[in-house]
Structures are given as C-alpha cells and as structure tokens.
Design a protein around this motif. Structure first.
Motif, short mmCIF file in Angstrom:
data_model
loop_
_atom_site.label_atom_id
_atom_site.label_comp_id
_atom_site.label_asym_id
_atom_site.label_seq_id
_atom_site.Cartn_x
_atom_site.Cartn_y
_atom_site.Cartn_z
N ASP A 17 30.77 70.60 50.87
CA ASP A 17 31.47 71.85 50.74
C ASP A 17 32.11 71.90 49.34
OD1 ASP A 17 32.90 74.13 51.15
OD2 ASP A 17 34.57 73.07 52.11
N TYR A 18 31.93 73.02 48.62
CA TYR A 18 32.40 73.03 47.23
C TYR A 18 33.91 72.90 47.11
CZ TYR A 18 33.75 78.00 47.49
OH TYR A 18 34.35 79.18 47.81
N ILE A 57 28.31 76.12 31.88
CA ILE A 57 28.12 75.25 33.05
C ILE A 57 26.88 74.38 32.84
CG2 ILE A 57 27.85 75.18 35.56
CD1 ILE A 57 30.43 76.57 34.60
N MET A 58 25.83 75.01 32.36
CA MET A 58 24.58 74.30 32.13
C MET A 58 24.82 73.13 31.17
SD MET A 58 21.34 76.65 31.88
CE MET A 58 20.76 76.61 30.25
N HIS A 59 25.55 73.44 30.12
CA HIS A 59 25.86 72.43 29.12
C HIS A 59 26.64 71.26 29.74
CE1 HIS A 59 27.02 70.70 25.29
NE2 HIS A 59 28.28 70.72 25.68
N ARG A 119 27.27 80.94 39.79
CA ARG A 119 28.28 80.85 40.85
C ARG A 119 29.34 79.80 40.47
NH1 ARG A 119 31.68 82.21 44.25
NH2 ARG A 119 31.84 81.19 46.28
N ILE A 120 28.89 78.70 39.90
CA ILE A 120 29.84 77.67 39.48
C ILE A 120 30.77 78.25 38.41
CG2 ILE A 120 30.09 75.36 38.46
CD1 ILE A 120 27.27 74.73 39.55
N TYR A 149 26.83 71.45 41.04
CA TYR A 149 25.41 71.74 40.83
C TYR A 149 24.53 70.78 41.63
CZ TYR A 149 21.02 72.66 38.44
OH TYR A 149 19.72 72.97 38.17
N GLN A 150 24.81 69.49 41.47
CA GLN A 150 23.94 68.49 42.09
C GLN A 150 24.16 68.34 43.60
OE1 GLN A 150 21.48 66.82 40.88
NE2 GLN A 150 21.70 67.30 38.71
#
Ligand code: ADP
Ligand code: MG
Length: 447
Positions: free
Chosen positions: A355-356, A417-419, A404-405, A395-396
């Motif tokens: 759960d986030y 976020i990607m970075h 969303r993150i 993410y993982q």
C-alpha cells in the motif's frame, strides 16, 4: 523394435531437443528420460516423475513432437509413463556418446571442494550482489584483485556456497590449481595434530603451497593463540606469493572476540563484503532455482507465497521447500495456494503490492522525517535520497505510474520521478549504503 534400437533412436531425438532448449531445461526435463517402446505409430517414453510428464505433455509437447517426427519421419503418438527409478539414472549410462550439461567433475589437486557449489547456481540479488561481484573479480585475477577476500554474514546466507564456487571456478580454469578448502577448525586440528606427530613441516608445506586457500568460518579461530600465530605466518607467506586467500565469518573482523589485532588488520587489508538476508525477490529466485535443480516445477504464485511468508535465509528456504514438496508428493496434495498456506501454518492475506501510504509512512519513520518534507518543495540535500527512495519504492513495489507518484509527492513532474527512480536503480548496484537502506526499509514494510 528391440531395446537397443529404441535407445539409439531416443538418443538421436534427444540430440535434436538438446539444441532447441536451454541446458538447464534439458537437464531438468529430458536428462533422465528413457524410451520403452516404439511401434504401431506410437512411442512410449518413461520419465522420473509426474512433474516431468506434465511438462512434456504441455509446454514441451511441440518440441518433443517435432524432434520425434524428424527422427522417425512421421508423427508418433506419445505415451509418457512414470518410472521413479529414473531419478537415479543418467542418460549417459546408456553408453551413447552423450555429453551431459551438468557441472564438470573435478579431478584435481583440490582438497575439500564440493563441486555442487558453483557461481552459475548462485542466485544473485540485492542482498549478495557485491559479494558475488567480488568473487568474480577474484576468479578473474586470483591473488591480485582483493587479497584476502573476507565474506561475512549470518548463517545460511550463502557464504560457504560462494567461497566454494570461487574454488570450483578456478579449478575449472586450471585443473592444476592447488586449492584447499577447510573450516578454521580443521586448520586448527591439522595444526595441533602436526605438532603432536612432529610433522609441522608437512603441515606448512600443505597450507603454504596452496594457490588458493579457502578458510570457512574463521571466527572460530578466536582465542586460539598458537593457531592464530600459525595462520598469521601462513597468510603472510601466501600473500607474498600472490596466492589468493578467501575467508568467511559470521561477523566482521573487528567483532571477532580474542582475535589478534595483527590478524584483524590483515583480514581488513583486502576486501570485506557482507551477505545479508535475501529480500523478497531474491527469495523467489532462490526458490525457483532450487525447484529447477530438483526437477520440480512450482507455479510463480506458489513460489511467491512461500517467499512472502518466509523472511529468512537461503538454507531455511531450501529446507522448507524440500519439506513442502515431500509432503505434497507423499499425500498427493494439489499444488495450490491453499496447500502452501496450510503447510506454512498461517493464513497469508498479505497483498502482493504494498500500500503506497504504508510505504511513504515507512520511509518517513525510517529517516525520521515528516510527510511535508517528502512532498514539500524544499531542496535540502538530506531530503534528496529519502525522496528518491520513496519514488523508487512507489514505482517498484506499488507499481504506481510516474505521473501518479508525482501527484502524491506534492505535484512533481513525471520526469522528476523518472529521474529519481533511475538514480536509485543505478545506486543499487554500486552503493552499499543505498542497498542497506532499501533492504531495511523493505524488511520493515514486510512486518
Ligand atoms: P552459510 O555458509 O552462509 O551459512 P551456505 O553457503 O551453506 O550458507 O548456504 C546454505 C544453503 O543455501 C546451501 O545449500 C546453498 O547452496 C544455498 N544458498 C545460499 N545462498 C544461495 C544463493 N544465493 N543461491 C543459491 N543457493 C544459495
Ligand atoms: Mg557456511
């Protein structure tokens, strides 16, 4: 058709299959098979157990049928029977020129090595990748890269396996390599015995002439003054000659009680790497590998369920797996989640994805920071890593999309976020601190 002819044709069929599947698959599914009968448009083959039969009748059905039609020039109906005695048989016994894909069998001047421990069957994950990389270095440049290599960690995490794998890899490179593997107790007993029988020269010749000395569980040398003294000299001599020394211990040198300081400092003079308890992904991978080795097949959901419920070392995982498979076979139970749950003795309702909210909270607690610090705009240096770790885990582990993150973390752009996710992903393979943090957080989240 007589038995011999059957056998020859079956071997030809296997030769074709061997070129079509991976060595591991070949070993698991085909190595212990035999042909019982051929005739009337039909071939009857025998396999060691039901798992193999299922696999051959489903996933490998076409591979098998193709190979058979190539050899026999026609499609044959395939009947598969189970013959448990095949568990103990290898196809090469049939005398055909058939090279098994198994580990090499060593005949060499190596002492104490067990060829079942290899680099190839050592599962690599977050908890042991540095130790594995160090072992590879040692194999490439024995005596030159890290000397000694000091591997430490709790029980059952793979220290002995990795250490022996180094030995086996070096024997494989050169059969003449003189290798000694022993526990520190064996070293001590050998030494004491050599004094009693006045054969200390022999003892010295044995240990000091090794090209590779592997001493397992060196912590037991604690308090043994004369053995420590002897080991100190052995070690120095080996090092002068650039012979490789590898040691394992359940703790780092400084934590070994009653260890001579000069030895402790020698032990720290090469590379020290630790192996930790396997994280979830590694546990799944270990279970999968052990199943394959044993020729059993378990669906991913079963492997996952066992791994989720057993936050423990590789040895216990393997032990439980063996017990589980035995129980299933003995009682003819269905291989489903229910069986696993009742075997493990506790219902598991753990959601697969974390759960986030729990993840964010867990990280806040771990770093003792506030939610606002994670989501807020402040660019303080000490907030960078926690933020990136949140991104990475969301993410993982929670499988949330970047956008969303970004929303959850105070409206950050998805490229940010990607970075962040990439940064942590890269750091994992080289930064011990990041590895440790991730493992600890993941473990805390599992409880
Ligand atoms: P230690 O020496 O740390 O107590 P071992 O090396 O004896 O642990 O490992 C215990 C068992 O678990 C062995 O059967 C070993 O093959 C297996 N094992 C441990 N780690 C791994 C791994 N990463 N991959 C595959 N098997 C492993
Ligand atoms: Mg051990």
């Amino acid at each position: 058709m007589d038995k011999n002819q059957c056998s020859v044709l079956w071997h030809k069929t296997l030769e074709i299959i061997k070129n079509q599947v991976s060595p591991a698959n070949f070993r698991t599914w085909f190595a212990n098979t035999a042909c019982l009968e051929i005739g009337e448009g039909k071939i009857i083959i025998a396999v060691p157990h039901a798992y193999v039969k299922n696999q051959l009748a489903t996933k490998l059905k076409d591979t098998l049928a193709d190979a058979i039609s190539q050899i026999f020039g026609q499609t044959l109906e395939v009947e598969i029977r189970i013959d448990q005695s095949l568990n103990y048989k290898r196809v090469e016994e049939d005398g055909a020129n058939f090279e098994m894909v198994s580990q090499p069998i060593f005949k060499s001047p190596s002492l104490g090595l067990n060829s079942k421990y290899t680099m190839e069957n050592f599962v690599v994950g977050l908890s042991n990748n540095l130790a594995y990389a160090a072992a590879q270095q040692v194999i490439q440049n024995p005596g030159l890269s890290y000397n000694p290599l000091f591997i430490y960690g709790g029980t059952g995490v793979g220290k002995t396996h990795l250490m022996q794998a180094i030995g086996n890899a070096l024997v494989f490179k050169n059969k003449q390599t003189k290798i000694i593997y022993c526990s520190s107790e064996k070293f001590m007993n050998d030494f004491i015995e050599s004094i009693q029988s006045k054969k200390t020269n022999e003892f010295r010749n044995k240990y000091r002439l090794a090209d590779l000395l592997l001493i397992d569980d060196i912590q037991f040398i604690s308090g043994r003054d004369s053995t420590q003294e002897e080991f100190f000299h052995t070690f120095n001599e080996l090092q002068t000659k650039n012979s490789q020394v590898v040691l394992t211990s359940d703790r780092p040198p400084n934590d070994i009680q009653k260890l001579e300081p000069r030895l402790a400092s020698r032990f720290q003079g090469g590379l020290m790497v630790d192996i930790q308890l396997p994280d979830f992904d590694t546990r799944v991978a270990i279970l999968r590998a052990k199943c394959q080795e044993k020729g059993d097949i378990l669906e991913e959901n079963i492997l996952t369920l066992i791994a989720e419920n057993m936050n423990t070392n590789a040895r216990e995982l393997e032990g439980k797996l063996v017990q589980f498979l035995q129980m299933v076979k003995l009682n003819n139970l269905p291989l489903n989640e229910e069986t696993v749950r009742s075997f493990l003795g506790k219902p598991s309702l753990l959601p697969k994805q974390l759960d986030y909210k729990k993840v964010i909270l867990g990280i806040n607690q771990y770093f003792s920071i506030k939610m606002a610090d994670i989501t807020g705009p402040r660019r303080k240096k000490e907030l960078v890593l926690p933020r990136q770790i949140v991104m990475y885990l969301l993410y993982q582990e929670c499988k949330l999309p970047y956008a969303r993150i970004g929303e959850l973390l105070g409206g950050r752009d998805h490229t940010t976020i990607m970075h962040g996710v990439e940064k942590v992903g890269e750091a994992i393979s080289r930064d011990r601190e990041v590895q440790r943090i991730l493992l600890e957080i993941k473990q805390a989240l599992q409880n």
